[in-house]
Design an enzyme around this catalytic site. Sequence first.
Site, PDB file in Angstrom:
ATOM      1  N   ALA A 104       0.986  -1.169  -0.091  1.00  0.00           N
ATOM      2  CA  ALA A 104      -0.127   0.149  -0.087  1.00  0.00           C
ATOM      3  C   ALA A 104       1.116   1.203  -0.154  1.00  0.00           C
ATOM      4  O   ALA A 104       2.097   1.021   0.430  1.00  0.00           O
ATOM      5  CB  ALA A 104      -0.948  -0.010   1.157  1.00  0.00           C
ATOM      6  N   GLY A 118       0.654  -4.938   1.082  1.00  0.00           N
ATOM      7  CA  GLY A 118      -0.374  -4.841   0.185  1.00  0.00           C
ATOM      8  C   GLY A 118      -0.300  -5.809  -1.111  1.00  0.00           C
ATOM      9  O   GLY A 118      -1.276  -6.254  -1.846  1.00  0.00           O
ATOM     10  N   GLU A 144      -0.714  -9.121  -0.208  1.00  0.00           N
ATOM     11  CA  GLU A 144      -2.353  -9.503   0.039  1.00  0.00           C
ATOM     12  C   GLU A 144      -2.951  -9.420  -1.186  1.00  0.00           C
ATOM     13  O   GLU A 144      -4.179 -10.157  -1.291  1.00  0.00           O
ATOM     14  CB  GLU A 144      -2.678  -8.437   0.803  1.00  0.00           C
ATOM     15  N   GLU A 175       4.703  -5.231   7.334  1.00  0.00           N
ATOM     16  CA  GLU A 175       4.110  -4.080   7.883  1.00  0.00           C
ATOM     17  C   GLU A 175       4.827  -3.686   9.185  1.00  0.00           C
ATOM     18  O   GLU A 175       4.761  -2.682   9.775  1.00  0.00           O
ATOM     19  CB  GLU A 175       2.702  -4.190   7.931  1.00  0.00           C
TER      20      GLU A 175
HETATM   21  N1  CAA Z   1       4.618   3.203  -0.697  1.00  0.00           N
HETATM   22  C1  CAA Z   1       5.045   4.236  -1.165  1.00  0.00           C
HETATM   23  N2  CAA Z   1       6.144   4.350  -1.792  1.00  0.00           N
HETATM   24  C2  CAA Z   1       7.079   3.419  -2.124  1.00  0.00           C
HETATM   25  C3  CAA Z   1       6.553   2.254  -1.365  1.00  0.00           C
HETATM   26  C4  CAA Z   1       5.498   2.028  -0.638  1.00  0.00           C
HETATM   27  N3  CAA Z   1       4.972   0.993  -0.299  1.00  0.00           N
HETATM   28  N4  CAA Z   1       7.704   1.238  -1.524  1.00  0.00           N
HETATM   29  C5  CAA Z   1       8.400   1.653  -2.442  1.00  0.00           C
HETATM   30  N5  CAA Z   1       8.183   3.164  -2.581  1.00  0.00           N
HETATM   31  C6  CAA Z   1       8.782   4.017  -3.377  1.00  0.00           C
HETATM   32  C7  CAA Z   1      10.030   4.679  -2.515  1.00  0.00           C
HETATM   33  O1  CAA Z   1       9.524   5.718  -1.573  1.00  0.00           O
HETATM   34  C8  CAA Z   1      10.934   5.203  -3.653  1.00  0.00           C
HETATM   35  O2  CAA Z   1      10.474   6.429  -4.092  1.00  0.00           O
HETATM   36  P1  CAA Z   1      11.580   7.552  -4.120  1.00  0.00           P
HETATM   37  O3  CAA Z   1      12.307   7.424  -5.499  1.00  0.00           O
HETATM   38  O4  CAA Z   1      10.675   8.771  -4.499  1.00  0.00           O
HETATM   39  O5  CAA Z   1      12.321   7.501  -3.031  1.00  0.00           O
HETATM   40  C9  CAA Z   1      10.680   4.221  -4.858  1.00  0.00           C
HETATM   41  O6  CAA Z   1       9.320   3.533  -4.671  1.00  0.00           O
HETATM   42  C10 CAA Z   1      11.780   3.029  -4.988  1.00  0.00           C
HETATM   43  O7  CAA Z   1      11.808   2.503  -3.771  1.00  0.00           O
HETATM   44  P2  CAA Z   1      13.249   2.180  -3.193  1.00  0.00           P
HETATM   45  O8  CAA Z   1      14.302   3.453  -3.437  1.00  0.00           O
HETATM   46  O9  CAA Z   1      12.946   1.963  -1.669  1.00  0.00           O
HETATM   47  O10 CAA Z   1      13.634   0.873  -3.542  1.00  0.00           O
HETATM   48  P3  CAA Z   1      14.849  -0.109  -3.160  1.00  0.00           P
HETATM   49  O11 CAA Z   1      15.063  -1.015  -4.425  1.00  0.00           O
HETATM   50  O12 CAA Z   1      15.874   0.158  -2.526  1.00  0.00           O
HETATM   51  O13 CAA Z   1      13.900  -1.084  -2.191  1.00  0.00           O
HETATM   52  C11 CAA Z   1      11.810  -2.201  -1.421  1.00  0.00           C
HETATM   53  C12 CAA Z   1      12.683  -1.657  -2.591  1.00  0.00           C
HETATM   54  C13 CAA Z   1      12.541  -3.025  -0.677  1.00  0.00           C
HETATM   55  C14 CAA Z   1      10.480  -2.555  -1.807  1.00  0.00           C
HETATM   56  C15 CAA Z   1      11.494  -0.859  -0.506  1.00  0.00           C
HETATM   57  O14 CAA Z   1      10.993   0.335  -1.333  1.00  0.00           O
HETATM   58  C16 CAA Z   1      10.625  -1.179   0.524  1.00  0.00           C
HETATM   59  O15 CAA Z   1      10.838  -1.609   1.671  1.00  0.00           O
HETATM   60  N6  CAA Z   1       9.392  -0.632   0.198  1.00  0.00           N
HETATM   61  C17 CAA Z   1       8.320  -0.799   1.358  1.00  0.00           C
HETATM   62  C18 CAA Z   1       7.676  -2.175   1.556  1.00  0.00           C
HETATM   63  C19 CAA Z   1       6.472  -2.108   2.730  1.00  0.00           C
HETATM   64  O16 CAA Z   1       6.587  -1.644   3.902  1.00  0.00           O
HETATM   65  N7  CAA Z   1       5.410  -2.425   2.251  1.00  0.00           N
HETATM   66  C20 CAA Z   1       4.169  -2.469   3.080  1.00  0.00           C
HETATM   67  C21 CAA Z   1       3.434  -1.048   3.072  1.00  0.00           C
HETATM   68  S1  CAA Z   1       2.101  -1.189   4.330  1.00  0.00           S
HETATM   69  C22 CAA Z   1       1.009  -1.884   3.670  1.00  0.00           C
HETATM   70  O17 CAA Z   1       0.923  -2.609   2.674  1.00  0.00           O
HETATM   71  C23 CAA Z   1      -0.426  -2.131   4.391  1.00  0.00           C
HETATM   72  C24 CAA Z   1      -1.341  -3.044   3.945  1.00  0.00           C
HETATM   73  O18 CAA Z   1      -1.472  -3.984   4.738  1.00  0.00           O
HETATM   74  C25 CAA Z   1      -2.399  -3.041   2.989  1.00  0.00           C
END
Ligand code: CAA
Length: 267
Positions: free
Chosen positions: A75, A118, A121, A141
């Site tokens: 998400a 998400g 999911e 999360e």
């Molecule tokens: N939401 C918003 N932006 C996101 C995102 C997310 N879930 N995941 C990645 N992005 C964005 C980053 O902020 C980044 O944007 P910028 O270039 O503007 O900084 C861009 O996508 C590229 O990401 P990274 O630079 O972080 O890429 P990476 O290759 O170094 O890492 C990754 C990749 C490991 C997937 C890392 O992006 C990450 O950990 N993302 C978050 C994963 C996460 O925590 N997901 C759960 C979200 S909460 C949820 O989903 C609730 C639910 O149950 C519905």
Amino acid sequence: MTMTTYKNILTAKEPVPGLNGVNIGVVTLNRPTVLNALNHELMEELVAALSEHDKDDTVRVIVLTGSERAFAAGADIKEMSDETTVSIMLKDRFATWDRIRAIKKPIIAAISGYALGGGCELTMMCDMIIASESAQFGQPEINIGVIPGAGGTQRLTRAVGKYKAMELILTGRPFSAHEALEMGLINKVVPTELFLDEAKKLAFELSQKSPIALQLAKEAVLKSYDGTLSEGLQFERKNFYMLFSSEDQKEGMKAFIEKRKATFNGK
Ligand code: CAA
């Protein structure tokens, strides 16, 4: 029927070889700059595109995919980070996700790269899952101070059992396509260059069956699995929304955006 065009997804129909006038629907998540993070606009478009295929009599089966690098990294954290319990409950954005459960045709997920939070999911909302060997699943999360909020605690537990689900949800550690296959979470792992073709091949195979039998079979399988799923989903969502009262949620999401490690204080 002309297909609607969308901002965050691509949608297409592909003819089923050997079956005149019969297609599969293909929906591709397409927000590449944020690894297909699932914001509200994307989810609304996704539901519209899936519904469009569901209503199209020429379409028998739907394939849902992303890019080779990411199915979806979760998400959209930036969209959620400032929500409070009240604001997130009033918007009730995950209600949009429920509409995917109403899709009658089989949905095959073709997953490569990140399928996190998400994204994992959404994968589990599909009916069969084909993954590339570079796919990476996970419910991370907990690392940003919340819990899965779009079915993860319920669907992962039903798919892999309590103990594995506890481990994955409480540690938030990512897991590979091979581990997902071993746990019975997905149907097949294939070399990365083949993941989409393999999913389409399965969709073509199902397209040979009676469309009405396919739909009723899907409905019956889901029924066996439902039980108290609705209660579970409501329960999970309430807990997810409640976490937006915590300092840990603010800190976890802020730290992600600021690209630093979060410090949680349990408040
Ligand atoms: N939401 C918003 N932006 C996101 C995102 C997310 N879930 N995941 C990645 N992005 C964005 C980053 O902020 C980044 O944007 P910028 O270039 O503007 O900084 C861009 O996508 C590229 O990401 P990274 O630079 O972080 O890429 P990476 O290759 O170094 O890492 C990754 C990749 C490991 C997937 C890392 O992006 C990450 O950990 N993302 C978050 C994963 C996460 O925590 N997901 C759960 C979200 S909460 C949820 O989903 C609730 C639910 O149950 C519905």
